[in-house]
Design a protein around this motif. Structure first.
Motif, PDB file in Angstrom:
ATOM      1  N   GLY A  10      13.044  -5.077  11.074  1.00  0.00           N
ATOM      2  CA  GLY A  10      13.294  -5.881   9.887  1.00  0.00           C
ATOM      3  C   GLY A  10      12.218  -5.809   8.829  1.00  0.00           C
ATOM      4  O   GLY A  10      12.418  -6.247   7.705  1.00  0.00           O
ATOM      5  N   ARG A  11      11.035  -5.269   9.173  1.00  0.00           N
ATOM      6  CA  ARG A  11       9.997  -5.125   8.160  1.00  0.00           C
ATOM      7  C   ARG A  11      10.399  -4.064   7.157  1.00  0.00           C
ATOM      8  O   ARG A  11      11.301  -3.266   7.394  1.00  0.00           O
ATOM      9  N   LEU A  12       9.719  -4.046   6.051  1.00  0.00           N
ATOM     10  CA  LEU A  12       9.970  -3.072   5.005  1.00  0.00           C
ATOM     11  C   LEU A  12       8.767  -2.146   4.927  1.00  0.00           C
ATOM     12  O   LEU A  12       7.624  -2.597   4.968  1.00  0.00           O
ATOM     13  N   ALA A  13       9.004  -0.845   4.850  1.00  0.00           N
ATOM     14  CA  ALA A  13       7.926   0.121   4.650  1.00  0.00           C
ATOM     15  C   ALA A  13       8.135   0.739   3.284  1.00  0.00           C
ATOM     16  O   ALA A  13       9.256   1.092   2.920  1.00  0.00           O
ATOM     17  N   LEU A  14       7.063   0.845   2.506  1.00  0.00           N
ATOM     18  CA  LEU A  14       7.212   1.426   1.175  1.00  0.00           C
ATOM     19  C   LEU A  14       5.959   2.176   0.774  1.00  0.00           C
ATOM     20  O   LEU A  14       4.858   1.844   1.176  1.00  0.00           O
ATOM     21  N   ALA A  15       6.185   3.221   0.001  1.00  0.00           N
ATOM     22  CA  ALA A  15       5.082   3.985  -0.588  1.00  0.00           C
ATOM     23  C   ALA A  15       5.140   3.702  -2.078  1.00  0.00           C
ATOM     24  O   ALA A  15       6.096   4.065  -2.733  1.00  0.00           O
ATOM     25  N   ASP A  16       4.145   3.028  -2.589  1.00  0.00           N
ATOM     26  CA  ASP A  16       4.160   2.664  -4.007  1.00  0.00           C
ATOM     27  C   ASP A  16       2.927   3.195  -4.719  1.00  0.00           C
ATOM     28  O   ASP A  16       2.471   2.644  -5.705  1.00  0.00           O
ATOM     29  N   SER A  17       2.381   4.267  -4.212  1.00  0.00           N
ATOM     30  CA  SER A  17       1.144   4.808  -4.740  1.00  0.00           C
ATOM     31  C   SER A  17       1.287   6.313  -4.891  1.00  0.00           C
ATOM     32  O   SER A  17       2.081   6.942  -4.198  1.00  0.00           O
ATOM     33  N   ILE A  18       0.524   6.898  -5.762  1.00  0.00           N
ATOM     34  CA  ILE A  18       0.486   8.347  -5.902  1.00  0.00           C
ATOM     35  C   ILE A  18      -0.230   8.956  -4.699  1.00  0.00           C
ATOM     36  O   ILE A  18       0.001  10.094  -4.334  1.00  0.00           O
ATOM     37  N   GLY A  19      -1.093   8.169  -4.049  1.00  0.00           N
ATOM     38  CA  GLY A  19      -1.846   8.629  -2.885  1.00  0.00           C
ATOM     39  C   GLY A  19      -1.068   8.416  -1.601  1.00  0.00           C
ATOM     40  O   GLY A  19       0.119   8.123  -1.605  1.00  0.00           O
TER      41      GLY A  19
END
Length: 171
Positions: A10-19
């Motif tokens: 149920g957790r959310l994983a996200l990439a919100d960075s250029i790195g």
């Protein structure tokens, strides 16, 4: 770049960075963890921009053929594309049935997928799949099944299913 996915818990994983940074967001919206690696983004150069323009032209031409029309904007549109200064490190995120996060990095040319790191939500590093080898599947099934959608020379899709026996190194 923002890539979101919801692991089975149920957790959310996200990439919100250029790195290389993958944030894990808890059910209550709080930051539950961060998975990071010191990998720098790829600077966008003229070769990367020209490859992207060519992909744009090919896609436009394919679309024009499908629609039986001619589009004059193909070339003009390709030349007018705007580019960021860097290619994001994280190209894709997926989560398998065992809660492992598959972090696919951008390739060395900014186009193809690069290596894929497999980590757990508690930041345990399992390993890295080399670019050109086993790739992240289009879908995960139960009991280690991986589904891949492949296109033949006429772009007819087929689904290939394989079973992943282990990600753990032998020996």
């Amino acid at each position: 770049m923002r890539t979101y996915l919801r692991p089975p818990d149920g957790r959310l994983a996200l990439a919100d960075s250029i790195g290389y940074r993958v944030k894990l967001i808890g059910l209550d919206g709080s930051l539950a963890g961060v998975i990071e690696r010191p990998i720098a983004p790829l600077p966008v150069n003229e070769a990367i921009m020209e490859a992207e323009r060519e992909r744009y032209r090919e896609t436009s031409a394919r679309f024009a053929n499908i629609m039986s029309q001619t589009f004059q904007m193909e070339r003009e549109g390709a030349e007018g594309l705007a580019f960021a200064d860097e290619v994001p490190v994280v190209a894709d995120l997926k989560v398998d049935w065992e809660d492992r996060i598959w972090v696919t990095r951008s390739g060395a040319d900014g186009d193809d997928d690069g290596s894929t790191d497999i980590v757990t939500p508690d930041r345990r590093y399992i390993g890295t799949l080399a670019a050109g080898g086993l790739r992240t599947p289009d879908a995960f099934g139960p009991d280690g099944l991986l589904a891949y959608i492949e296109l033949d020379e006429l772009e007819v899709p087929t689904v290939r299913v394989v079973r992943l026996v282990s990600l753990e190194p032998e020996g």
